[in-house]
Design an enzyme around this catalytic site. Structure first.
Site, mmCIF file in Angstrom:
data_model
loop_
_atom_site.group_PDB
_atom_site.id
_atom_site.type_symbol
_atom_site.label_atom_id
_atom_site.label_comp_id
_atom_site.label_asym_id
_atom_site.label_seq_id
_atom_site.Cartn_x
_atom_site.Cartn_y
_atom_site.Cartn_z
ATOM 1 N N CYS A 150 0.640 -1.282 0.022
ATOM 2 C CA CYS A 150 0.142 -0.051 -0.034
ATOM 3 C C CYS A 150 0.730 1.200 -0.074
ATOM 4 C CB CYS A 150 -0.790 -0.034 1.206
ATOM 5 S SG CYS A 150 -0.246 -0.676 2.876
ATOM 6 N N HIS A 243 -1.683 6.855 3.327
ATOM 7 C CA HIS A 243 -0.208 6.558 3.557
ATOM 8 C C HIS A 243 0.482 7.802 2.890
ATOM 9 C CE1 HIS A 243 -0.779 2.740 5.446
ATOM 10 N NE2 HIS A 243 -0.703 1.898 4.478
HETATM 11 P P1 NAP Z 1 -8.050 -7.620 8.233
HETATM 12 O O1 NAP Z 1 -8.957 -6.520 8.381
HETATM 13 O O2 NAP Z 1 -7.511 -8.386 9.411
HETATM 14 O O3 NAP Z 1 -9.001 -8.827 7.476
HETATM 15 C C1 NAP Z 1 -8.684 -10.102 7.323
HETATM 16 C C2 NAP Z 1 -9.510 -10.916 6.524
HETATM 17 O O4 NAP Z 1 -9.232 -12.249 6.149
HETATM 18 C C3 NAP Z 1 -10.756 -11.130 7.338
HETATM 19 O O5 NAP Z 1 -11.881 -11.522 6.070
HETATM 20 C C4 NAP Z 1 -10.666 -12.341 7.950
HETATM 21 O O6 NAP Z 1 -11.858 -13.293 8.140
HETATM 22 C C5 NAP Z 1 -9.732 -13.222 6.842
HETATM 23 N N1 NAP Z 1 -8.931 -14.121 7.565
HETATM 24 C C6 NAP Z 1 -8.304 -14.373 8.833
HETATM 25 N N2 NAP Z 1 -7.756 -15.403 9.050
HETATM 26 C C7 NAP Z 1 -8.276 -16.292 8.209
HETATM 27 C C8 NAP Z 1 -7.853 -17.635 7.906
HETATM 28 N N3 NAP Z 1 -7.350 -18.150 8.956
HETATM 29 N N4 NAP Z 1 -8.449 -18.311 6.951
HETATM 30 C C9 NAP Z 1 -9.479 -17.652 6.054
HETATM 31 N N5 NAP Z 1 -9.660 -16.178 6.256
HETATM 32 C C10 NAP Z 1 -9.027 -15.579 7.335
HETATM 33 O O7 NAP Z 1 -6.822 -7.422 7.199
HETATM 34 P P2 NAP Z 1 -6.800 -6.322 5.720
HETATM 35 O O8 NAP Z 1 -6.352 -4.930 6.356
HETATM 36 O O9 NAP Z 1 -8.261 -6.389 5.154
HETATM 37 O O10 NAP Z 1 -5.513 -7.026 5.201
HETATM 38 C C11 NAP Z 1 -5.795 -8.180 4.424
HETATM 39 C C12 NAP Z 1 -4.744 -8.541 3.289
HETATM 40 O O11 NAP Z 1 -4.573 -7.410 2.454
HETATM 41 C C13 NAP Z 1 -3.504 -8.544 3.967
HETATM 42 O O12 NAP Z 1 -2.546 -9.689 3.527
HETATM 43 C C14 NAP Z 1 -2.902 -7.370 4.004
HETATM 44 O O13 NAP Z 1 -1.237 -7.285 4.033
HETATM 45 C C15 NAP Z 1 -3.148 -6.837 2.917
HETATM 46 N N6 NAP Z 1 -3.355 -5.350 2.584
HETATM 47 C C16 NAP Z 1 -3.754 -4.347 3.526
HETATM 48 C C17 NAP Z 1 -3.760 -3.070 3.062
HETATM 49 C C18 NAP Z 1 -4.660 -2.380 4.228
HETATM 50 O O14 NAP Z 1 -4.187 -1.001 3.837
HETATM 51 N N7 NAP Z 1 -5.246 -2.810 5.076
HETATM 52 C C19 NAP Z 1 -3.302 -2.724 1.856
HETATM 53 C C20 NAP Z 1 -2.676 -3.542 1.047
HETATM 54 C C21 NAP Z 1 -2.741 -5.002 1.175
HETATM 55 P P3 NAP Z 1 -12.614 -13.198 9.474
HETATM 56 O O15 NAP Z 1 -13.215 -11.870 9.742
HETATM 57 O O16 NAP Z 1 -13.618 -14.245 9.422
HETATM 58 O O17 NAP Z 1 -11.763 -13.231 10.782
#
Ligand code: NAP
Length: 350
Positions: A150, A243
């Site tokens: 990001c 960011h």
């Molecule tokens: P998040 O809010 O923690 O969401 C995580 C998601 O993954 C939720 O839907 C969760 O489901 C699911 N999950 C967690 N553990 C799991 C498991 N064991 N099996 C299957 N599903 C699972 O995280 P996020 O910020 O959305 O980030 C998600 C990804 O995008 C990460 O790889 C992160 O590095 C990447 N990313 C994030 C951003 C950002 O700005 N946030 C930017 C670029 C990339 P439940 O609700 O059921 O737990």
């Protein structure tokens, strides 16, 4: 009317998953038909499983979709992934092997030599790696395409026009990254409030390596990284979204301050020519006020898809310095993946 693609979202209940759903509502090419998350959510309707944390209501169209495990088969033509890295590595390969195009913003596959790491305005030709990947891995219809970290995406959108015109030979970056970048619930409030945390695990390495791959050249089936040095320091700051990065560059060719400003302000690329649905009219917006960009004022520029650059001045150590800002969950995540998918449709890969 042309048929819409049916899409699944892996990690649909998270910060990025909710952005996917918000941005895909009413999309002319994609309909959300499948949602997947952890076993905490599986078997529930999306409305039961997900606490909606974006302004406005959860779209009606997804409320009753049953949340499944992130494993094939899912009732869709392609998947967008925002799974945590440790889960994404294997799950995304399983989908690609089962014939699903996987368009992901998770990190595990970004640096694989046969996986495109793409920003459609910067390196659309890297899509050619899909053929290499299919051949090497024996995939049939499936493939994996990634979008960058990001922070890297905002940094590279600002560097790319300068690199093309003047050649960036070195670059030092200091980021100030929003709390939503850590997902939900993310950084504990007692760590975040009244504070700056000068460490985000793995982030500095990602920004450095991804910048060189993104600005690299596709040559005979592999990417030659850009010949530049990149140094990154990443900080978590007490901002909800957006960011920011302070960037200093050394250039191979001489350029005036006006050259730099105009090159950034006039930047336009393939997504703008193709008028892709999510492409902002201006991928880089230059602000001349002395105190911009600011996260609260500028993160939503171009519907969150533009990067705002300001404070462009000559630097006494490097050649120039400036500040770039991008919305981390839109241009830095869900919006980036959707724009990649729109390019893949335009190029006949979907
Ligand atoms: P998040 O809010 O923690 O969401 C995580 C998601 O993954 C939720 O839907 C969760 O489901 C699911 N999950 C967690 N553990 C799991 C498991 N064991 N099996 C299957 N599903 C699972 O995280 P996020 O910020 O959305 O980030 C998600 C990804 O995008 C990460 O790889 C992160 O590095 C990447 N990313 C994030 C951003 C950002 O700005 N946030 C930017 C670029 C990339 P439940 O609700 O059921 O737990």
């Amino acid at each position: 009317m042309t048929r819409k693609f049916r899409v699944g979202i892996l990690g649909a209940t998270g910060v990025v998953g909710q952005r996917f759903i918000q941005l895909l509502e009413g999309h002319p090419q994609f309909d959300v038909t499948a949602l997947a998350a952890s076993d905490r959510s599986q078997g529930k309707s999306y409305a039961e499983a997900c606490t909606w944390r974006l302004p406005g209501d959860m779209p009606e169209s997804v409320r009753s979709i049953s949340v499944q495990a992130p494993a094939p088969p899912l009732d869709c033509d392609l998947v967008f992934s925002s799974l945590p890295g440790d889960i994404a590595a294997q799950a995304e390969e399983e989908f690609a092997r089962a014939g699903y195009p996987v368009i992901t913003n998770s990190s595990p596959h970004r640096m694989s030599p046969d996986v495109p790491l793409m920003i459609p305005e910067v390196n659309p030709d890297h899509v050619g790696l899909i053929e290499v990947q299919r051949k090497r891995r024996g995939y049939d219809r499936g493939f994996i395409v990634t979008n960058p970290n990001c922070s890297a995406i905002a940094i590279v959108l600002a560097l790319a026009p300068l690199h093309t015109k003047f050649g960036v030979t070195s670059c030092v970056v200091t980021t100030m990254q929003a709390l939503s970048g850590a997902g939900y619930p993310g950084v504990p409030s007692l760590d975040a409030t009244d504070n700056v945390i000068p460490f985000i695990g793995g982030e500095e390495e990602k920004v450095e390596a991804e910048t060189m791959k993104l600005l690299g050249r596709l040559d005979g089936g592999s990417i030659q990284p850009a010949a530049m040095t990149v140094s990154a320091q990443c900080n978590r700051v007490n901002v909800t979204d957006g960011h920011m990065a302070s960037i200093r560059v050394k250039l191979a060719q001489t350029a005036s301050l006006m050259d730099i400003r105009d090159t950034l302000a006039s930047f336009s690329a393939l997504p703008q020519q193709l008028q892709l649905h999510s492409a902002p009219r201006r991928p880089v917006i230059v602000r001349d006020e002395k105190d911009r960009p600011q996260p609260r004022l500028d993160r939503d520029a171009g519907n969150g898809m533009s990067v705002t650059v300001g404070r462009i001045v000559p630097d006494s150590v490097f050649d120039y310095r400036f500040v770039a800002l991008g919305h981390n969950t839109i241009r830095g995540a869900a919006g980036a993946a959707i724009l990649n998918a729109e390019l893949l449709v335009a190029r006949g890969y979907l």
